[in-house]
Design an enzyme around this catalytic site. Structure first.
Site, PDB file in Angstrom:
ATOM      1  N   SER A 140      57.348 105.036 113.009  1.00 60.56           N
ATOM      2  CA  SER A 140      57.000 105.555 111.690  1.00 60.56           C
ATOM      3  C   SER A 140      55.521 105.402 111.413  1.00 60.56           C
ATOM      4  O   SER A 140      54.873 104.448 111.875  1.00 60.56           O
ATOM      5  CB  SER A 140      57.796 104.803 110.610  1.00 60.56           C
ATOM      6  N   TYR A 153      59.871  96.753 106.972  1.00 65.27           N
ATOM      7  CA  TYR A 153      60.127  98.014 107.678  1.00 65.27           C
ATOM      8  C   TYR A 153      58.914  98.432 108.491  1.00 65.27           C
ATOM      9  O   TYR A 153      59.025  98.769 109.677  1.00 65.27           O
ATOM     10  CB  TYR A 153      60.481  99.102 106.669  1.00 65.27           C
ATOM     11  N   ALA A 154      57.738  98.418 107.873  1.00 62.48           N
ATOM     12  CA  ALA A 154      56.527  98.836 108.577  1.00 62.48           C
ATOM     13  C   ALA A 154      56.261  97.953 109.783  1.00 62.48           C
ATOM     14  O   ALA A 154      55.898  98.445 110.868  1.00 62.48           O
ATOM     15  CB  ALA A 154      55.334  98.805 107.620  1.00 62.48           C
ATOM     16  N   LYS A 157      58.547  98.864 112.623  1.00 57.38           N
ATOM     17  CA  LYS A 157      58.204 100.133 113.254  1.00 57.38           C
ATOM     18  C   LYS A 157      56.936 100.012 114.107  1.00 57.38           C
ATOM     19  O   LYS A 157      56.782 100.742 115.091  1.00 57.38           O
ATOM     20  CB  LYS A 157      58.059 101.223 112.194  1.00 57.38           C
TER      21      LYS A 157
END
Length: 268
Positions: A140, A153-154, A157
């Site tokens: 992402s 989340y970051a 990813k």
């Protein structure tokens, strides 16, 4: 044993995963579709078998946060060799890191990192031994730099991208192609459910799942990773080449605030 090639898709119930399923069925693969929810899988199965009568679509309903998720999937496969593997599954939370329970954050790690690693280990061993296979890992734009309000989340990813690029090199001598797709905003049900505001300077260039999947097939076997979408490519260059790191992180914070505003859970 079927002479048709076999594709395993984790995170297949909607969006990019469903688009991969449709494309791989069209290309002559039998499908092993993994997701937590049964009903969306059954709906996709009905559509795909109607459009591709020779395609066998196997459904595996598993929560990929479970510690034994890989063991359950491999038991379903029962020795069936996987020719094409897509890891599209992901869990995310919007808000300050401390606003979400740590138990939920660790489930994110299980889905986005732990099960990805263990499935790649299980599937990749067979591919490298047979000297044949293709793997696509979905990363992402959030993982290109620090992304406040998408912290866990970051970070996951960013791991996925580096993990995939590393496997690209290790496995290419075994004739196994690995590609990591760095996707931006995509019009998946999950993304649309967050009801992002896309007005103003920080609006993302939203792609369709089919556009992302087509870009993956164009780049597979050519590069270790790529950024999907022209607007995202520009953003990648700006964030990584032109801006000081602190400005890039600030820009991501502003982008999240402009898209989600009051939906972001903060401290205090």
């Amino acid at each position: 044993m079927s002479l048709r090639k076999q594709a395993l898709i984790a995170g297949a119930s909607e969006g990019i995963g469903a688009a991969f399923a449709a494309e791989l069925a069209h290309r002559g693969y039998d499908l092993w579709m993994v997701a937590r929810r049964v009903q969306p899988l059954e709906e996709i199965q009905a559509r795909l078998t109607l459009a591709n009568p020779n395609c066998k679509v196997h459904l595996i309903s598993i929560d990929l946060a479970q510690a034994d998720a890989t063991e359950q999937i491999m038991a379903h496969l029962n020795g069936t060799p996987v020719d094409f593997f897509v890891y599209n599954a992901a869990l995310s939370f919007i808000g300050a890191f401390l606003s979400t329970a740590i138990e939920d954050q660790l489930k994110l790690v299980d889905v986005n990192i732990r099960t990805l690693m263990s499935l790649c280990y299980a599937v990749g061993r067979g591919m490298t031994e047979r000297r044949s296979g293709q793997v696509i890992i979905m990363a992402s734009m959030a993982g290109v730099q620090g992304s406040p309000y998408l912290t866990a989340y970051a970070s996951s990813k960013a791991f996925d991208r580096i993990f995939g690029e590393s496997l690209w090199y290790e496995w290419k001598e075994h004739n196994v192609q690995v590609l990591t797709c760095v996707a931006g905003a995509t019009s998946t049900p999950g993304y649309l459910a967050t009801q992002p505001s896309i007005k103003g300077l920080f609006r993302p260039q939203v792609q369709t799942p089919e556009e992302v999947v087509n870009a993956c097939f164009r780049n597979l076997g050519k590069v270790p990773s790529f950024v999907s979408g022209f607007g995202n490519k520009i953003g990648f260059v700006v964030m990584n080449k032109l801006l000081p790191r602190k400005w890039a992180v600030q820009l991501m914070a502003n982008s999240s605030l402009s898209m989600y505003g009051d939906k972001i859970k903060r401290l205090g």
